[in-house]
Design a protein around this motif. Structure first.
Motif, PDB file in Angstrom:
ATOM      1  N   LYS A 285     -23.956  -6.249 -22.976  1.00 50.64           N
ATOM      2  CA  LYS A 285     -23.289  -5.873 -21.732  1.00 50.64           C
ATOM      3  C   LYS A 285     -23.876  -6.641 -20.543  1.00 50.64           C
ATOM      4  N   MET A 286     -25.189  -6.831 -20.556  1.00 53.63           N
ATOM      5  CA  MET A 286     -25.822  -7.608 -19.493  1.00 53.63           C
ATOM      6  C   MET A 286     -25.325  -9.055 -19.520  1.00 53.63           C
ATOM      7  N   ALA A 287     -25.227  -9.607 -20.734  1.00 52.32           N
ATOM      8  CA  ALA A 287     -24.718 -10.979 -20.865  1.00 52.32           C
ATOM      9  C   ALA A 287     -23.261 -11.062 -20.421  1.00 52.32           C
TER      10      ALA A 287
ATOM     11  N   GLU B 101     -19.976 -12.578 -13.604  1.00 52.86           N
ATOM     12  CA  GLU B 101     -20.482 -12.995 -12.299  1.00 52.86           C
ATOM     13  C   GLU B 101     -20.415 -14.509 -12.152  1.00 52.86           C
TER      14      GLU B 101
ATOM     15  N   LYS C  33     -21.797  -9.113 -18.236  1.00 51.21           N
ATOM     16  CA  LYS C  33     -21.791  -9.000 -16.777  1.00 51.21           C
ATOM     17  C   LYS C  33     -22.161 -10.332 -16.147  1.00 51.21           C
ATOM     18  N   LEU C  34     -23.170 -11.008 -16.725  1.00 51.35           N
ATOM     19  CA  LEU C  34     -23.597 -12.315 -16.209  1.00 51.35           C
ATOM     20  C   LEU C  34     -22.462 -13.325 -16.307  1.00 51.35           C
TER      21      LEU C  34
ATOM     22  N   TRP D   1     -26.228   1.058 -22.910  1.00 43.68           N
ATOM     23  CA  TRP D   1     -24.840   0.853 -23.321  1.00 43.68           C
ATOM     24  C   TRP D   1     -24.809   0.892 -24.851  1.00 43.68           C
TER      25      TRP D   1
ATOM     26  N   GLN E 253     -21.779   4.667 -22.036  1.00 47.49           N
ATOM     27  CA  GLN E 253     -23.152   4.672 -21.562  1.00 47.49           C
ATOM     28  C   GLN E 253     -23.827   5.978 -21.972  1.00 47.49           C
TER      29      GLN E 253
ATOM     30  N   SER F 264     -26.778  -2.966 -24.970  1.00 48.07           N
ATOM     31  CA  SER F 264     -27.159  -3.175 -23.565  1.00 48.07           C
ATOM     32  C   SER F 264     -27.298  -4.657 -23.240  1.00 48.07           C
ATOM     33  N   GLN F 265     -27.945  -5.419 -24.117  1.00 49.16           N
ATOM     34  CA  GLN F 265     -28.121  -6.845 -23.862  1.00 49.16           C
ATOM     35  C   GLN F 265     -26.781  -7.573 -23.849  1.00 49.16           C
TER      36      GLN F 265
END
Length: 333
Positions: free
Chosen positions: A129-131, A137, A133-134, A100, A90, A126-127
Motif C-alpha cells: 500500500k505504501m508503494a 504520488e 501510494k508512492l 493494511w 485497515q 502495508s508495504q
C-alpha cells in the motif's frame, strides 16, 4: 486407514506449516469468535503469544476494523457467498497502530451443509500500500509537471503521455497512445529516427528539436531522451522530457532583431554626424566667398554649391530624426 504414526506425522507437518507461516491463519466460530490462530496473526495484532491473543481478543476480526463501513461490507458478502478473497481493509492493532491487510475467508460447513464457522488468513500488505501510494504520488507529480514527459517503446510508439504533453502538443493521452512519434515530428521524422538510434547506442541524447503540435503550429523544444532498461540491463523503452521554448525563442529573435536595428540606427547617426561636420564648413565658406566673387558665373557656382550643401544638411537632419525615432520604438519593444 492410515497408520496412527502416519496421521501423527501428517498432523505434525500441518502444525509446523501453520506455526511458521508468514500470513496470519485463524479459525472462527459462527459468531466470529476466534477459536485458533497462528503466531504470525498474533504478531500482526500486537501480541507475542497466540494463546494470550486468543484469550485477550477473541473477537478481533470484526472489532479491529478501522472503517466500520468496510466491516459492514464484509458481513454483507459473507451473507451471500461462502468464500471472500482478497478483501482489503485497515486493521487496528492492540496499542492503536494500523496495518493494511488482505483477508480471505472460507465458510466451514458440516456434511449436511450447516454453517459451523469460518477459516481464513490475513496478509500484511502495508508495504504494498505504501508503494502504491508512492506510485500515485509520483504519477500525480508527473502529471502536474509543465514539462512534456513521454515514453515510447523501442519501435517509437507512445506508451505514456502526461498532462504536460497534452498542454504542449494538444493531443490527449487516449489520442496518442499507441501512435508513432512521427506524429509530432513533422518534417523532422528522419532526424528523430537518427536521435532514437543515438539513444539506443549511447544511452541518451540532449538537444533542441522543432516539433509540431496537433494544431499544426511549430513547437520548439529542448529535449532529453534517455534509454530505459530492465533489471537485466536490456533496453525496453525510451523516456523523453521536453521543455517548450517556442515563446522564449521568439522573444530571443525579437530581441536580436531589435538589437540589430538599434546598431544600424547608431551607425546611421554616426555617419550623419560625420556628414554634418563635413557640410558645415562648406556652408560657412560659400557664404564668405560671396563677398569676394563679383562676376555672375562665379556667384551662380557658389549658389549651386550652397544649395547642395543645404540639401545635404537637411538630409542629415532627417536621418538623425528618423534614427532617434527608431531607437525609441526598439526600446519600447
Amino acid at each position: 486407514a492410515l497408520p496412527i504414526c502416519s496421521l501423527q506425522e501428517s498432523e505434525s507437518r500441518h502444525r509446523f506449516v501453520i506455526e511458521h507461516a508468514v500470513d496470519g491463519i485463524f479459525q472462527n466460530a459462527l459468531d466470529h469468535t476466534t477459536t485458533a490462530m497462528n503466531p504470525a496473526l498474533a504478531a500482526m495484532l500486537g501480541y507475542t503469544n497466540a494463546y494470550v491473543a486468543l484469550a485477550d481478543w477473541p473477537g478481533f476480526l470484526l472489532e479491529s476494523f478501522v472503517d466500520a463501513g468496510r466491516r459492514t461490507e464484509l458481513q454483507s458478502l459473507l451473507g451471500k457467498q461462502d468464500v471472500v478473497r482478497g478483501f482489503e481493509y485497515q486493521l487496528q492493532r492492540r496499542g492503536g497502530s494500523r496495518l493494511w491487510c488482505s483477508l480471505t475467508l472460507r465458510a466451514r460447513r458440516d456434511r449436511p451443509g450447516r454453517l459451523l464457522g469460518y477459516a481464513g488468513y490475513i496478509r500484511d500488505i502495508s508495504q504494498y500500500k505504501m508503494a502504491e501510494k508512492l506510485v500515485r504520488e509520483q504519477a500525480d507529480f508527473i502529471n502536474r509537471s509543465h514539462h512534456s514527459i513521454m515514453v515510447t517503446d523501442l519501435h517509437g510508439r507512445f506508451t505514456f503521455w502526461n498532462k504536460g504533453s497534452e498542454r504542449v502538443f494538444g493531443y490527449r493521452a487516449e489520442e496518442i497512445l499507441g501512435q508513432k512519434e512521427d506524429l509530432i515530428a513533422g518534417s523532422n521524422a528522419s532526424h528523430l529516427h537518427e536521435i532514437a538510434a543515438t539513444v539506443h547506442t549511447k544511452g541518451e541524447w540532449r538537444g533542441e528539436l522543432s516539433l509540431v503540435a496537433k494544431s499544426g503550429q511549430p513547437v520548439i523544444a529542448e529535449v532529453h531522451f534517455s534509454l530505459i532498461r530492465d533489471e537485466k540491463g536490456t533496453p525496453t523503452a525510451r523516456l523523453g522530457i521536453a521543455s517548450d521554448v517556442t515563446i522564449k525563442k521568439q522573444l530571443e529573435e525579437r530581441s536580436f532583431h531589435a538589437q540589430r536595428m538599434d546598431n544600424l540606427g547608431l551607425l546611421a547617426a554616426g555617419i550623419a554626424h560625420d556628414l554634418n561636420n563635413t557640410l558645415t564648413p562648406i556652408l560657412l565658406s560659400t557664404q564668405m566667398l560671396f563677398d569676394h566673387v563679383a562676376d555672375d558665373q562665379g556667384r551662380q557656382m557658389l549658389e549651386l554649391v550652397q544649395a547642395s550643401a543645404r540639401r545635404g544638411s537637411d538630409l542629415v537632419k532627417e536621418i538623425l530624426k528618423q534614427s532617434s525615432q527608431a531607437a525609441g520604438e526598439i526600446r519600447r519593444l
